[in-house]
Design a protein around this motif. Structure first.
Motif, PDB file in Angstrom:
ATOM      1  N   SER A   1       2.463  -8.267   3.147  1.00  0.00           N
ATOM      2  CA  SER A   1       1.694  -8.616   4.400  1.00  0.00           C
ATOM      3  C   SER A   1       0.986  -7.514   4.892  1.00  0.00           C
ATOM      4  O   SER A   1       1.327  -6.338   4.681  1.00  0.00           O
ATOM      5  CB  SER A   1       2.821  -9.059   5.481  1.00  0.00           C
ATOM      6  N   SER A   2      -0.176  -8.022   5.492  1.00  0.00           N
ATOM      7  CA  SER A   2      -1.018  -7.012   6.209  1.00  0.00           C
ATOM      8  C   SER A   2      -1.665  -7.814   7.091  1.00  0.00           C
ATOM      9  O   SER A   2      -2.159  -8.991   7.055  1.00  0.00           O
ATOM     10  CB  SER A   2      -1.848  -6.452   5.162  1.00  0.00           C
ATOM     11  N   PRO A   3      -1.817  -7.357   8.483  1.00  0.00           N
ATOM     12  CA  PRO A   3      -2.273  -8.088   9.655  1.00  0.00           C
ATOM     13  C   PRO A   3      -3.566  -8.813   9.396  1.00  0.00           C
ATOM     14  O   PRO A   3      -3.825  -9.917   9.826  1.00  0.00           O
ATOM     15  CB  PRO A   3      -2.415  -7.010  10.662  1.00  0.00           C
TER      16      PRO A   3
ATOM     17  N   ASP B   1      -2.526  -1.167   6.595  1.00  0.00           N
ATOM     18  CA  ASP B   1      -1.093  -0.888   6.243  1.00  0.00           C
ATOM     19  C   ASP B   1      -0.585  -2.141   5.696  1.00  0.00           C
ATOM     20  O   ASP B   1      -0.858  -3.366   6.111  1.00  0.00           O
ATOM     21  CB  ASP B   1      -0.264  -0.472   7.917  1.00  0.00           C
ATOM     22  N   LEU B   2       0.458  -1.957   4.811  1.00  0.00           N
ATOM     23  CA  LEU B   2       0.835  -3.099   4.131  1.00  0.00           C
ATOM     24  C   LEU B   2       2.511  -3.029   4.221  1.00  0.00           C
ATOM     25  O   LEU B   2       3.072  -1.910   4.426  1.00  0.00           O
ATOM     26  CB  LEU B   2       0.533  -2.941   2.675  1.00  0.00           C
TER      27      LEU B   2
ATOM     28  N   SER C   1       3.551   0.500   3.169  1.00  0.00           N
ATOM     29  CA  SER C   1       2.507   1.310   2.265  1.00  0.00           C
ATOM     30  C   SER C   1       1.222   1.315   3.057  1.00  0.00           C
ATOM     31  O   SER C   1       0.852   0.444   3.981  1.00  0.00           O
ATOM     32  CB  SER C   1       2.134   0.755   0.847  1.00  0.00           C
ATOM     33  N   THR C   2       0.671   2.635   3.003  1.00  0.00           N
ATOM     34  CA  THR C   2      -0.650   2.796   4.031  1.00  0.00           C
ATOM     35  C   THR C   2      -1.783   3.271   3.128  1.00  0.00           C
ATOM     36  O   THR C   2      -1.599   4.254   2.364  1.00  0.00           O
ATOM     37  CB  THR C   2      -0.595   3.680   5.246  1.00  0.00           C
ATOM     38  N   MET C   3      -2.968   2.674   2.932  1.00  0.00           N
ATOM     39  CA  MET C   3      -4.113   3.148   2.402  1.00  0.00           C
ATOM     40  C   MET C   3      -4.716   4.330   2.888  1.00  0.00           C
ATOM     41  O   MET C   3      -5.477   5.166   2.371  1.00  0.00           O
ATOM     42  CB  MET C   3      -5.179   2.099   2.515  1.00  0.00           C
TER      43      MET C   3
END
Length: 381
Positions: A344-346, A268-269, A285-287
Motif C-alpha cells: 500500500s501507498s497513500p 513511501d510503501l 520501503s521508500t523511494m
C-alpha cells in the motif's frame, strides 16, 4: 474505512472483467463507481496511455457504471462470472529494473554468495555489514562515492555482478512478464514450485507510453525467488516469469495536477504479510532511497536503443528484503502458501494478493489473440 477513500483524489484508470461481454473493459473511478469508458477510439489501456492527454479523456469520456469499487474490493477476485479487477495494463511490455536500491543490493550479493542456501545468509550478511557499515544509505549509482564502495567490497573479496548493476552506471533491466499475463487486485500470486526461499517485492510501477513519456504509476509485486536466482543469475528468467508471478494494481494513477513524478520520487510503501499460521510481518520501503532516478530508469529502458510500440510498465525495484526468521533460527523469511500480501501507498491505494504455487493459480489463457477477437466481437476494432 471504505476502499474508495484512497481513490477520491486524483485520476485513476484500470481494467475490469465484464462477464456480460466475456472480456475486459477499460474503466475509470468516478464517485466510487467503476465506469466503463471502453470505446472504438480507445479500446485498450495501451490506447488510453498513448493519448496526448489521457487525463482529459478519462474525466470526460462517456461511460457506463458497472460496479462500485467497494463492492468489487469486498470480495476476492472471482472467476469469469462476476465483475472483478484485472491488472491495469494490457498490451504493454512488463519490464523491471533490479538492484536499484544500494542497501537492498547487499541482499542480492548475499543470495548469490549463499548459492541459494538460506542457512548461510546470516553469516555472509554480518561480514558484509562489517565491511561497509552504513555507507550505502543515499548512495547514487554511478557516482564517485559508489565507485569507492564498489572498490572496498572488491578489495575484501566480495565482488559480485550485482555490484555492477547496483552502483555502476548501467541499470539492470529485464522482462518480468508477458503482455496480459500480470494478475490484478485480489488474485492469487504464484511461486514456482521449485523455490524454497522467496519473498514479495513491493514496488512502484511506472506506466510509460510508446514515446517514452511516463503517464502515471501504480503498485506491483515482483515476486522474488531468492534461492533460484541466487543459484545463478542465468536463472533470472525462470525465477521471474512464471504463471501469476507478477501482480500489478489496483489502478494506474495518471499524472495530473494532483500527482506527478515528484510524488513518485518521495513515495513511501508499506508491506503487510499475514500468514495462515498467524504470522504477521510489516515492512516499509521508500523511494527516497532509490539509487537511480525514475527518469533515468525509463531512459535506460526505452529510447533510440529500444522501442516499445505498445508502451511498457516498469517496475523500479524495492528497498525491502525481509531477513527476520519465520521458522528455524538463521533461516530468514520465506513465504507459506496462503500468505496474504498487502502492498500500500497513500497516493496509490492497496494491492492485495494471496500466495499460491504457480501450478495452483488459474492458468493464463486470455492472451493477445483472445483480446483482439473479443474486441472485434464487441465492435470495438
Amino acid at each position: 474505512m471504505k476502499m474508495t477513500t484512497a481513490y477520491e483524489t486524483g485520476t485513476f484508470v484500470g481494467r475490469a472483467w465484464r462477464p456480460d461481454v466475456e472480456g475486459p473493459s477499460l474503466v475509470t473511478v468516478r464517485d466510487g463507481e467503476l465506469i466503463d469508458i471502453t470505446s472504438k477510439r480507445v479500446p485498450t489501456m495501451r490506447d488510453l496511455l498513448d493519448l496526448s492527454d489521457p487525463v482529459a479523456h478519462a474525466r470526460s469520456a462517456s461511460g457506463e457504471a458497472i460496479a462500485s469499487v467497494d463492492a468489487v474490493m469486498a470480495r476476492p477476485a472471482g472467476g469469469s462470472d462476476e465483475v472483478h479487477l484485472l491488472a491495469p495494463c494490457d498490451l504493454q511490455a512488463v519490464k523491471a529494473c533490479g538492484v536499484t536500491f544500494a542497501r537492498s543490493m547487499i541482499e542480492r550479493v548475499i543470495e548469490e554468495r549463499a548459492a541459494g542456501d538460506a542457512t548461510r545468509a546470516e553469516t555472509i550478511r554480518a561480514r558484509m555489514t562489517a565491511i561497509i557499515g552504513d555507507s550505502l544509505r543515499n548512495l547514487k549509482a554511478g557516482s564517485p562515492e559508489a565507485a569507492g564502495v564498489k572498490a572496498a567490497l572488491i578489495d575484501e573479496g566480495v565482488w559480485s555482478q550485482y555490484l555492477e548493476v547496483g552502483i555502476g552506471p548501467d541499470a539492470e533491466v529485464f522482462t518480468k512478464a508477458q503482455p496480459l499475463s500480470s494478475v490484478g487486485w485480489g488474485a492469487a500470486v504464484g511461486l514456482h514450485p521449485i523455490s524454497r526461499w522467496n519473498n514479495p517485492e513491493p514496488e512502484i510501477v511506472l506506466a510509460v507510453s510508446a514515446d517514452g513519456r511516463i503517464k502515471g504509476a501504480t503498485l506491483g509485486n515482483d515476486v522474488n525467488l531468492r534461492d533460484v536466482e541466487g543459484r545463478s543469475a542465468l536463472l533470472l528468467g525462470k525465477a521471474k516469469d512464471n504463471n501469476a508471478s507478477c501482480a500489478i494494481g489496483p489502478f494506474i494513477r495518471l499524472f495530473d495536477e494532483t500527482y506527478s513524478i515528484d510524488d513518485v520520487r518521495h513515495a513511501d510503501l508499506d508491506l503487510l504479510i499475514e500468514g495462515p499460521d498467524g504470522f504477521h510481518l510489516k515492512g516499509a520501503s521508500t523511494m527516497r532511497e532509490i539509487s537511480r532516478d525514475p527518469l533515468d530508469l525509463v531512459a535506460q529502458t526505452i529510447g533510440s536503443h529500444h522501442q516499445y510500440p505498445d508502451g511498457l510498465m516498469l517496475f523500479m525495484g524495492t528497498l525491502f528484503a525481509p531477513v527476520e526468521d519465520r521458522g528455524e533460527p538463521g533461516q530468514g523469511f520465506t513465504h507459506k502458501i496462503g500468505d496474504v500480501v498487502t502492498i500500500s501507498s497513500p497516493a496509490l491505494g492497496s494491492l492485495v494478493n494471496t500466495v499460491r504455487l504457480s501450478t495452483d493459480c488459474p492458468p493464463w489463457t486470455f492472451g493477445t489473440a483472445a483480446l483482439m477477437r473479443n474486441l472485434a466481437k464487441r465492435g470495438l476494432l
